[in-house]
Design a protein around this motif. Structure first.
Motif, PDB file in Angstrom:
ATOM      1  N   ILE A  11       0.837  -1.107   0.068  1.00  0.00           N
ATOM      2  CA  ILE A  11       0.026  -0.010  -0.007  1.00  0.00           C
ATOM      3  C   ILE A  11       0.641   1.356  -0.074  1.00  0.00           C
ATOM      4  O   ILE A  11       0.929   2.071  -0.672  1.00  0.00           O
ATOM      5  CB  ILE A  11      -0.961  -0.002   1.251  1.00  0.00           C
ATOM      6  N   ASP A  12       2.082   1.126   0.643  1.00  0.00           N
ATOM      7  CA  ASP A  12       2.843   2.264   0.747  1.00  0.00           C
ATOM      8  C   ASP A  12       3.238   2.735  -0.470  1.00  0.00           C
ATOM      9  O   ASP A  12       3.348   3.940  -0.731  1.00  0.00           O
ATOM     10  CB  ASP A  12       4.045   2.179   1.816  1.00  0.00           C
ATOM     11  N   PHE A  13       3.831   1.733  -1.338  1.00  0.00           N
ATOM     12  CA  PHE A  13       4.308   2.162  -2.525  1.00  0.00           C
ATOM     13  C   PHE A  13       3.312   2.662  -3.555  1.00  0.00           C
ATOM     14  O   PHE A  13       3.335   3.666  -4.114  1.00  0.00           O
ATOM     15  CB  PHE A  13       5.227   0.894  -3.272  1.00  0.00           C
ATOM     16  N   CYS A  14       2.180   2.133  -3.327  1.00  0.00           N
ATOM     17  CA  CYS A  14       1.236   2.586  -4.120  1.00  0.00           C
ATOM     18  C   CYS A  14       0.823   4.161  -4.124  1.00  0.00           C
ATOM     19  O   CYS A  14       0.524   5.065  -4.847  1.00  0.00           O
ATOM     20  CB  CYS A  14      -0.009   1.920  -4.048  1.00  0.00           C
ATOM     21  N   ARG A  15       0.961   4.270  -2.725  1.00  0.00           N
ATOM     22  CA  ARG A  15       0.577   5.829  -2.219  1.00  0.00           C
ATOM     23  C   ARG A  15       1.852   6.668  -2.588  1.00  0.00           C
ATOM     24  O   ARG A  15       1.464   7.889  -2.973  1.00  0.00           O
ATOM     25  CB  ARG A  15       0.467   5.892  -0.654  1.00  0.00           C
ATOM     26  N   GLU A  16       3.018   6.204  -2.548  1.00  0.00           N
ATOM     27  CA  GLU A  16       4.122   6.938  -2.995  1.00  0.00           C
ATOM     28  C   GLU A  16       4.013   7.280  -4.485  1.00  0.00           C
ATOM     29  O   GLU A  16       4.194   8.588  -4.948  1.00  0.00           O
ATOM     30  CB  GLU A  16       5.443   6.153  -2.786  1.00  0.00           C
ATOM     31  N   GLY A  53      -0.228   8.857  -4.855  1.00  0.00           N
ATOM     32  CA  GLY A  53      -0.633   9.981  -3.816  1.00  0.00           C
ATOM     33  C   GLY A  53      -1.624   9.211  -2.638  1.00  0.00           C
ATOM     34  O   GLY A  53      -1.953   8.206  -2.889  1.00  0.00           O
ATOM     35  N   PRO A  54      -2.284  10.154  -1.722  1.00  0.00           N
ATOM     36  CA  PRO A  54      -2.834   9.366  -0.699  1.00  0.00           C
ATOM     37  C   PRO A  54      -4.202   8.913  -1.082  1.00  0.00           C
ATOM     38  O   PRO A  54      -4.831   8.141  -0.298  1.00  0.00           O
ATOM     39  CB  PRO A  54      -2.981  10.636   0.246  1.00  0.00           C
ATOM     40  N   LYS A  55      -4.614   9.187  -2.204  1.00  0.00           N
ATOM     41  CA  LYS A  55      -6.181   8.846  -2.563  1.00  0.00           C
ATOM     42  C   LYS A  55      -6.019   7.369  -3.296  1.00  0.00           C
ATOM     43  O   LYS A  55      -7.067   7.014  -3.854  1.00  0.00           O
ATOM     44  CB  LYS A  55      -6.873   9.856  -3.296  1.00  0.00           C
ATOM     45  N   ALA A  56      -4.783   6.783  -3.519  1.00  0.00           N
ATOM     46  CA  ALA A  56      -4.613   5.597  -4.090  1.00  0.00           C
ATOM     47  C   ALA A  56      -5.434   4.538  -3.358  1.00  0.00           C
ATOM     48  O   ALA A  56      -5.750   4.246  -2.327  1.00  0.00           O
ATOM     49  CB  ALA A  56      -3.325   5.003  -4.048  1.00  0.00           C
ATOM     50  N   LEU A  88      -7.094   7.612 -15.545  1.00  0.00           N
ATOM     51  CA  LEU A  88      -6.070   8.462 -15.561  1.00  0.00           C
ATOM     52  C   LEU A  88      -4.605   8.419 -15.035  1.00  0.00           C
ATOM     53  O   LEU A  88      -3.887   8.235 -15.590  1.00  0.00           O
ATOM     54  CB  LEU A  88      -6.518   9.996 -15.622  1.00  0.00           C
ATOM     55  N   ASN A  89      -5.007   8.070 -13.587  1.00  0.00           N
ATOM     56  CA  ASN A  89      -3.894   7.942 -12.887  1.00  0.00           C
ATOM     57  C   ASN A  89      -4.047   6.493 -12.173  1.00  0.00           C
ATOM     58  O   ASN A  89      -4.864   6.203 -11.545  1.00  0.00           O
ATOM     59  CB  ASN A  89      -3.747   8.947 -11.568  1.00  0.00           C
ATOM     60  N   PHE A  90      -3.026   5.332 -12.573  1.00  0.00           N
ATOM     61  CA  PHE A  90      -3.193   4.208 -12.192  1.00  0.00           C
ATOM     62  C   PHE A  90      -1.731   3.418 -12.059  1.00  0.00           C
ATOM     63  O   PHE A  90      -0.972   3.742 -13.002  1.00  0.00           O
ATOM     64  CB  PHE A  90      -4.074   3.359 -12.976  1.00  0.00           C
ATOM     65  N   VAL A  91      -1.926   2.401 -11.342  1.00  0.00           N
ATOM     66  CA  VAL A  91      -0.628   1.540 -11.343  1.00  0.00           C
ATOM     67  C   VAL A  91      -1.122   0.080 -11.297  1.00  0.00           C
ATOM     68  O   VAL A  91      -2.106  -0.067 -10.599  1.00  0.00           O
ATOM     69  CB  VAL A  91       0.145   1.705  -9.998  1.00  0.00           C
ATOM     70  N   ARG A  92      -0.612  -0.973 -11.874  1.00  0.00           N
ATOM     71  CA  ARG A  92      -1.024  -2.232 -11.764  1.00  0.00           C
ATOM     72  C   ARG A  92       0.270  -2.928 -11.055  1.00  0.00           C
ATOM     73  O   ARG A  92       1.209  -2.616 -11.190  1.00  0.00           O
ATOM     74  CB  ARG A  92      -0.897  -2.784 -13.092  1.00  0.00           C
ATOM     75  N   LYS A 129      -8.285   2.581   5.224  1.00  0.00           N
ATOM     76  CA  LYS A 129      -9.666   2.764   4.763  1.00  0.00           C
ATOM     77  C   LYS A 129      -9.854   3.220   3.549  1.00  0.00           C
ATOM     78  O   LYS A 129     -10.400   2.682   2.579  1.00  0.00           O
ATOM     79  CB  LYS A 129     -10.521   3.773   5.626  1.00  0.00           C
ATOM     80  N   SER A 130      -9.202   4.382   3.209  1.00  0.00           N
ATOM     81  CA  SER A 130      -9.447   4.918   1.937  1.00  0.00           C
ATOM     82  C   SER A 130      -8.796   4.083   0.611  1.00  0.00           C
ATOM     83  O   SER A 130      -9.247   3.861  -0.453  1.00  0.00           O
ATOM     84  CB  SER A 130      -8.573   6.273   1.909  1.00  0.00           C
ATOM     85  N   PHE A 131      -7.697   3.077   0.870  1.00  0.00           N
ATOM     86  CA  PHE A 131      -7.253   2.170  -0.105  1.00  0.00           C
ATOM     87  C   PHE A 131      -8.438   1.192  -0.304  1.00  0.00           C
ATOM     88  O   PHE A 131      -8.423   0.827  -1.410  1.00  0.00           O
ATOM     89  CB  PHE A 131      -6.057   1.535   0.516  1.00  0.00           C
ATOM     90  N   PHE A 132      -8.995   0.719   0.784  1.00  0.00           N
ATOM     91  CA  PHE A 132     -10.142  -0.366   0.442  1.00  0.00           C
ATOM     92  C   PHE A 132     -11.479   0.261   0.406  1.00  0.00           C
ATOM     93  O   PHE A 132     -12.451  -0.451   0.409  1.00  0.00           O
ATOM     94  CB  PHE A 132     -10.086  -1.163   1.877  1.00  0.00           C
ATOM     95  N   ARG A 133     -11.403   1.777   0.038  1.00  0.00           N
ATOM     96  CA  ARG A 133     -12.805   2.245  -0.312  1.00  0.00           C
ATOM     97  C   ARG A 133     -13.775   1.416  -1.092  1.00  0.00           C
ATOM     98  O   ARG A 133     -14.957   1.589  -0.879  1.00  0.00           O
ATOM     99  CB  ARG A 133     -12.882   3.763  -0.088  1.00  0.00           C
ATOM    100  N   HIS A 134     -13.328   0.900  -2.168  1.00  0.00           N
ATOM    101  CA  HIS A 134     -14.103   0.446  -3.219  1.00  0.00           C
ATOM    102  C   HIS A 134     -14.700  -1.070  -2.997  1.00  0.00           C
ATOM    103  O   HIS A 134     -15.335  -1.729  -3.292  1.00  0.00           O
ATOM    104  CB  HIS A 134     -13.714   0.511  -4.576  1.00  0.00           C
ATOM    105  N   LEU A 135     -13.858  -1.597  -1.731  1.00  0.00           N
ATOM    106  CA  LEU A 135     -13.971  -3.192  -1.614  1.00  0.00           C
ATOM    107  C   LEU A 135     -14.798  -3.306  -0.228  1.00  0.00           C
ATOM    108  O   LEU A 135     -15.521  -4.185  -0.094  1.00  0.00           O
ATOM    109  CB  LEU A 135     -12.633  -3.591  -1.059  1.00  0.00           C
ATOM    110  N   ILE A 136     -14.452  -2.399   0.768  1.00  0.00           N
ATOM    111  CA  ILE A 136     -14.949  -2.841   1.986  1.00  0.00           C
ATOM    112  C   ILE A 136     -15.736  -1.391   2.599  1.00  0.00           C
ATOM    113  O   ILE A 136     -15.134  -0.301   2.439  1.00  0.00           O
ATOM    114  CB  ILE A 136     -13.907  -3.220   3.159  1.00  0.00           C
TER     115      ILE A 136
END
Ligand SMILES: O=C(O)CCC(=O)C(=O)O
Length: 336
Positions: free
Chosen positions: A169-174, A177-180, A210-214, A328-335
């Motif tokens: 999660i940390d790398f995705c945010r780096e 950004g924080p809303k990843a 537009l902004n994504f990482v796989r 919480k924000s990272f999982f907002r679409h899932l949980i």
């Protein structure tokens, strides 16, 4: 993934955003999702926003310069107080190379457990062939790809544990950004095949936000080409050539490969690689079965995201709740 998009459209309750993803009505009929007027309305709003945002902004023109400009606007709107620059050196390198490799980021035993669930899933589909379904063991099918059903994946306990990795999660945010946030995931078995199939041809993922990482998580060692590694031409996400929504041949890309240096990604179980798959990449046909888990992390939802039936925190194993609450924000679409 590069589904063919049509025109902007009203996304109805019978519509599936991608092969293998059940429409709202099919989910209700199968007892996956509860129905009701408010639920229907909420789904329609979210599905239409997600689908048409991607169509309108992205597939209308896939020009990397345009997408980069729109991506900046999205970052500003979604996270106005976040720094515009990547937050760490490794995230800045990722921006340049479209690639970051994290050695030993995850527990191999966890991945082995999840691979067991994938091989034992008993029911598979495929995004490229909406009509395809295989019920049975993987070895009983000669289909090149066998995907775990989306909702089975999202509710898998080991999957949720893998996604709760703070390092991941940390790398995705780096990078974003924080809303990843996690907005989709796929896990599939690639079976041996003679010719490259679908994403085993060079392509750019054109239908993502537009902004994504796989995030790529191999579920077994990828030691040679026979193991079916991902192949990438790093640093091509911003390239002004080869951005039509189609597959490209080796011959077409030869000069680019020579200039930029294409490479296959070899990995041990536990290694994770992060890719901006707007860069040119492909899977390679393996000589023996290869299992992979990949996550889509983005600021905006993908056109598939509203199809996820969200879990309540109570449905998640208790031991995972602290990590999920902390992100919480990272999982907002899932949980919920
Ligand atoms: O199978 C792989 O290694 C790459 C998959 C891929 O190209 C994709 O999912 O877009």
């Amino acid at each position: 993934m590069t589904p063919q998009f049509g025109r902007a459209c009203f996304f109805g309750l019978d519509h599936s955003p991608e092969g293998g993803i059940k429409s709202y009505r099919a989910q209700v009929a199968e007892g996956i999702r509860r129905d009701g007027a408010i639920r229907r309305l909420g789904y329609l709003v979210r599905a239409n926003y997600a689908y048409n945002y991607i169509w309108w902004f992205k597939t209308r023109s896939n020009d990397p310069a345009r997408i980069a400009r729109l991506g900046k606007v999205e970052r500003l709107l979604k996270q106005p107080f976040a720094a515009r620059r990547p937050r760490t050196e490794r995230a800045a390198e990722f921006d340049n190379a479209d690639f970051h490799f994290a050695s030993g980021m995850l527990d191999p035993a966890l991945l082995q457990k999840f691979a067991g669930d994938l091989y034992a899933a008993g029911r598979y589909n495929e995004p490229y062939r909406p009509e395809f379904e295989h019920v049975g063991r993987p070895e009983e099918s000669d289909s090149p790809f066998l995907y775990m059903l989306p909702q089975t994946l999202f509710e898998n306990e080991t999957f949720l544990e893998i996604c709760s990795s703070q390092a991941l999660i940390d790398f995705c945010r780096e990078a974003l950004g924080p809303k990843a946030a996690m907005s989709w995931a796929w896990s599939w078995i690639s079976q041996p095949s003679q010719a490259p199939y679908q994403n085993q041809n060079w392509h750019r993922d054109a239908a993502e936000p537009l902004n994504f990482v796989r995030v790529f998580i191999p579920l077994q060692a990828i030691e040679t080409r026979a193991d079916g590694p991902t192949e990438l031409i790093p640093g091509t996400s911003g390239m002004r050539e080869f951005y039509e929504i189609r597959r490209f041949s080796d011959a077409e890309l030869e000069p680019t490969k020579a200039a930029k240096g294409a490479g296959v990604v070899l990995a041990e179980p536990g290694d994770v690689y992060f890719v901006n798959t707007f860069a040119l990449h492909r899977g390679t046909p393996p000589a023996k079965r290869r299992a992979l888990l990949t996550l889509l992390i983005s600021l905006s939802p993908s056109h598939r995201t509203p199809s996820i039936r969200k879990l309540s925190l109570r449905e998640v194993p208790e031991r995972l709740r602290p990590a999920i609450r902390a992100n919480k924000s990272f999982f907002r679409h899932l949980i919920r």
